[in-house]
Design an enzyme around this catalytic site. Structure first.
Site, PDB file in Angstrom:
ATOM      1  N   ALA A  65       0.855  -1.176   0.000  1.00  0.00           N
ATOM      2  CA  ALA A  65       0.000   0.000   0.000  1.00  0.00           C
ATOM      3  C   ALA A  65       0.898   1.236   0.000  1.00  0.00           C
ATOM      4  O   ALA A  65       2.037   1.187   0.475  1.00  0.00           O
ATOM      5  CB  ALA A  65      -0.909  -0.015   1.219  1.00  0.00           C
ATOM      6  N   GLY A 109       0.607  -4.992   1.067  1.00  0.00           N
ATOM      7  CA  GLY A 109      -0.587  -5.077   0.230  1.00  0.00           C
ATOM      8  C   GLY A 109      -0.319  -5.739  -1.112  1.00  0.00           C
ATOM      9  O   GLY A 109      -1.241  -6.289  -1.731  1.00  0.00           O
ATOM     10  N   GLU A 112      -0.619  -9.328  -0.393  1.00  0.00           N
ATOM     11  CA  GLU A 112      -2.042  -9.588  -0.131  1.00  0.00           C
ATOM     12  C   GLU A 112      -2.844  -9.578  -1.424  1.00  0.00           C
ATOM     13  O   GLU A 112      -3.745 -10.404  -1.614  1.00  0.00           O
ATOM     14  CB  GLU A 112      -2.569  -8.535   0.859  1.00  0.00           C
ATOM     15  CG  GLU A 112      -1.938  -8.702   2.246  1.00  0.00           C
ATOM     16  CD  GLU A 112      -2.230  -7.545   3.193  1.00  0.00           C
ATOM     17  OE1 GLU A 112      -2.025  -6.383   2.799  1.00  0.00           O
ATOM     18  OE2 GLU A 112      -2.675  -7.811   4.325  1.00  0.00           O
ATOM     19  N   GLU A 132       4.619  -4.913   7.270  1.00  0.00           N
ATOM     20  CA  GLU A 132       3.837  -3.868   7.945  1.00  0.00           C
ATOM     21  C   GLU A 132       4.310  -3.587   9.359  1.00  0.00           C
ATOM     22  O   GLU A 132       4.255  -2.444   9.825  1.00  0.00           O
ATOM     23  CB  GLU A 132       2.350  -4.243   7.969  1.00  0.00           C
ATOM     24  CG  GLU A 132       1.636  -4.113   6.639  1.00  0.00           C
ATOM     25  CD  GLU A 132       1.707  -5.353   5.755  1.00  0.00           C
ATOM     26  OE1 GLU A 132       2.567  -6.218   5.991  1.00  0.00           O
ATOM     27  OE2 GLU A 132       0.889  -5.430   4.819  1.00  0.00           O
TER      28      GLU A 132
HETATM   29  C1  HXC Z   1       5.032   4.388  -1.335  1.00  0.00           C
HETATM   30  C2  HXC Z   1       6.935   3.386  -2.172  1.00  0.00           C
HETATM   31  C3  HXC Z   1       6.562   2.156  -1.580  1.00  0.00           C
HETATM   32  C4  HXC Z   1       5.339   2.131  -0.851  1.00  0.00           C
HETATM   33  C5  HXC Z   1       8.425   1.887  -2.621  1.00  0.00           C
HETATM   34  N1  HXC Z   1       8.087   3.179  -2.797  1.00  0.00           N
HETATM   35  N2  HXC Z   1       7.520   1.256  -1.884  1.00  0.00           N
HETATM   36  N3  HXC Z   1       6.163   4.497  -2.043  1.00  0.00           N
HETATM   37  N4  HXC Z   1       4.619   3.245  -0.747  1.00  0.00           N
HETATM   38  N5  HXC Z   1       4.909   0.985  -0.297  1.00  0.00           N
HETATM   39  C6  HXC Z   1       8.829   4.189  -3.539  1.00  0.00           C
HETATM   40  C7  HXC Z   1      10.048   4.671  -2.787  1.00  0.00           C
HETATM   41  O1  HXC Z   1       9.697   5.625  -1.824  1.00  0.00           O
HETATM   42  C8  HXC Z   1      10.879   5.234  -3.898  1.00  0.00           C
HETATM   43  O2  HXC Z   1      10.392   6.513  -4.241  1.00  0.00           O
HETATM   44  C9  HXC Z   1      10.583   4.313  -5.067  1.00  0.00           C
HETATM   45  O3  HXC Z   1       9.341   3.655  -4.743  1.00  0.00           O
HETATM   46  C10 HXC Z   1      11.626   3.242  -5.257  1.00  0.00           C
HETATM   47  O4  HXC Z   1      11.808   2.564  -4.031  1.00  0.00           O
HETATM   48  P1  HXC Z   1      13.248   2.385  -3.330  1.00  0.00           P
HETATM   49  O5  HXC Z   1      12.994   2.185  -1.877  1.00  0.00           O
HETATM   50  O6  HXC Z   1      14.178   3.467  -3.739  1.00  0.00           O
HETATM   51  O7  HXC Z   1      13.742   1.025  -4.014  1.00  0.00           O
HETATM   52  P2  HXC Z   1      14.705  -0.097  -3.402  1.00  0.00           P
HETATM   53  O8  HXC Z   1      15.853   0.562  -2.680  1.00  0.00           O
HETATM   54  O9  HXC Z   1      14.991  -1.019  -4.536  1.00  0.00           O
HETATM   55  O10 HXC Z   1      13.839  -0.856  -2.278  1.00  0.00           O
HETATM   56  C11 HXC Z   1      12.705  -1.580  -2.656  1.00  0.00           C
HETATM   57  C12 HXC Z   1      11.863  -1.930  -1.399  1.00  0.00           C
HETATM   58  C13 HXC Z   1      11.546  -0.650  -0.608  1.00  0.00           C
HETATM   59  C14 HXC Z   1      12.614  -2.916  -0.512  1.00  0.00           C
HETATM   60  C15 HXC Z   1      10.587  -2.610  -1.919  1.00  0.00           C
HETATM   61  O11 HXC Z   1      11.034   0.336  -1.511  1.00  0.00           O
HETATM   62  C16 HXC Z   1      10.561  -0.827   0.484  1.00  0.00           C
HETATM   63  O12 HXC Z   1      10.883  -1.356   1.549  1.00  0.00           O
HETATM   64  N6  HXC Z   1       9.315  -0.378   0.259  1.00  0.00           N
HETATM   65  C17 HXC Z   1       8.261  -0.403   1.277  1.00  0.00           C
HETATM   66  C18 HXC Z   1       7.720  -1.792   1.398  1.00  0.00           C
HETATM   67  C19 HXC Z   1       6.619  -1.846   2.477  1.00  0.00           C
HETATM   68  O13 HXC Z   1       6.873  -1.499   3.630  1.00  0.00           O
HETATM   69  N7  HXC Z   1       5.463  -2.265   2.063  1.00  0.00           N
HETATM   70  C20 HXC Z   1       4.315  -2.401   2.975  1.00  0.00           C
HETATM   71  C21 HXC Z   1       3.520  -1.146   2.940  1.00  0.00           C
HETATM   72  S1  HXC Z   1       2.230  -1.207   4.143  1.00  0.00           S
HETATM   73  P3  HXC Z   1      11.355   7.755  -4.512  1.00  0.00           P
HETATM   74  O14 HXC Z   1      10.410   8.884  -4.776  1.00  0.00           O
HETATM   75  O15 HXC Z   1      12.210   7.907  -3.291  1.00  0.00           O
HETATM   76  O16 HXC Z   1      12.152   7.329  -5.719  1.00  0.00           O
HETATM   77  C22 HXC Z   1       0.995  -2.090   3.418  1.00  0.00           C
HETATM   78  C23 HXC Z   1      -0.274  -2.144   4.224  1.00  0.00           C
HETATM   79  C24 HXC Z   1      -1.228  -3.137   3.669  1.00  0.00           C
HETATM   80  O17 HXC Z   1       1.110  -2.583   2.366  1.00  0.00           O
HETATM   81  C25 HXC Z   1      -2.537  -3.001   4.307  1.00  0.00           C
HETATM   82  C26 HXC Z   1      -3.555  -2.362   3.450  1.00  0.00           C
HETATM   83  C27 HXC Z   1      -3.455  -2.663   2.000  1.00  0.00           C
END
Ligand code: HXC
Length: 258
Positions: A65, A109, A112, A132
């Site tokens: 998400a 997400g 999911e 999360e």
């Molecule tokens: C918003 C995101 C994002 C996310 C990545 N980006 N994941 N933006 N929400 N979930 C964005 C980054 O901010 C970045 O933007 C660009 O995408 C590239 O990501 P990087 O981090 O630079 O890439 P990398 O170093 O290769 O790392 C990849 C990654 C990391 C390991 C996947 O991005 C990461 O940990 N993302 C978050 C994963 C996460 O926590 N997901 C769960 C979310 S909570 P910029 O602008 O800086 O280039 C969830 C709740 C579910 O899903 C419940 C309801 C649906």
């Protein structure tokens, strides 16, 4: 309709939807999910489409998400808008099979969303996780419920509590994905599988999807009754007559999808 966050095309009887928000690794914001529900609904209603493939990019199926969307949400915001059921429940309403073709990150997400699909074919670079916990929330789109049903309590607890990622090989061993294929074969393999499914009788395929999903909603005895009723109803289809006649006449069936 045209979409900002998706690419939508058909390959014969297969509907292909590609999540396309590359600047955020396909992070799932409301606009994307709204579009996805519209695109899936259009394929579900289209008589020419009999199976759907949902994929992302080589780097990410979806990284979860959208954290920038959620960061400032209040309790009242999420309660009143029924986040995330408001639009995500539209995905579970689709009656045609959906295959998730997952490469790269399927996190939060994203994992999911893949689990809502009927089965997952993974590229060898796929990585699954429910991170999360690291953000001070919990999986809110079925991760704590679908993951333990897909894998085991031990594996689901491990993933949800540590937030670590598992690779494609571990996901296949755990039963989360049905097959792992080389990255460059992913889409081909998923479309091939979807084409096989699309060659069968659509109403029968829809009954199978509904019946297998019942296995997760009901005790065994009730599920078996449900299955038997649906099984009986297959004998009311033209395609059952055609399928069995074709077998006996040693020819390929020509299903009419009725
Ligand atoms: C918003 C995101 C994002 C996310 C990545 N980006 N994941 N933006 N929400 N979930 C964005 C980054 O901010 C970045 O933007 C660009 O995408 C590239 O990501 P990087 O981090 O630079 O890439 P990398 O170093 O290769 O790392 C990849 C990654 C990391 C390991 C996947 O991005 C990461 O940990 N993302 C978050 C994963 C996460 O926590 N997901 C769960 C979310 S909570 P910029 O602008 O800086 O280039 C969830 C709740 C579910 O899903 C419940 C309801 C649906």
């Amino acid at each position: 309709p045209s979409f900002e966050n998706l690419l939508v095309e058909s390959r014969g009887p297969v509907g292909l939807i590609t999540l396309n928000r590359p600047k955020a690794l396909n992070a799932l914001n409301d606009a994307l999910i709204d579009e996805l529900v519209v695109a899936l609904g259009a394929f579900d209603a289209d008589e020419a489409i009999r199976c759907i493939v949902l994929t992302g990019s080589e780097k990410a199926f979806a990284a979860g998400a959208d954290i920038s969307m959620m960061a400032n949400f209040s309790y009242m915001d999420v309660f009143k808008s029924n986040f995330i059921a408001r639009n995500w429940s539209g995905i579970t309403a689709i009656r045609k099979p959906i295959i998730a073709a997952v490469a790269g990150f399927a996190l939060g997400g994203g994992c999911e969303l893949a689990m809502i699909c009927d089965f997952i074919i993974a590229a060898d670079n796929a990585r699954f996780g429910q991170p999360e916990v690291k953000l001070g929330i919990l999986p809110g789109a079925g991760g704590t419920q679908r993951l333990p049903r897909a894998v085991s309590k031990a594996k689901a607890m491990d993933l949800c509590l540590t937030g670590r990622m598992m690779d494609a090989a571990e996901a296949e061993r755990a039963g989360l994905v049905s097959r792992v294929v080389p990255l460059d074969r992913l889409l081909e393999e998923a479309i091939e599988a979807a084409t096989v499914i699309a060659g069968y009788s659509l109403p029968i395929v829809m009954m199978i999807k509904e019946s297998v999903n019942r296995a997760y909603e009901t005790p065994l005895a009730e599920g078996l009754i449900f299955e038997r009723r649906v099984f009986h109803s297959t004998f009311g289809t033209e395609d059952q007559k055609e399928g069995m006649a074709a077998f006996l006449q040693k020819r390929a069936p020509e299903f009419k999808h009725r």
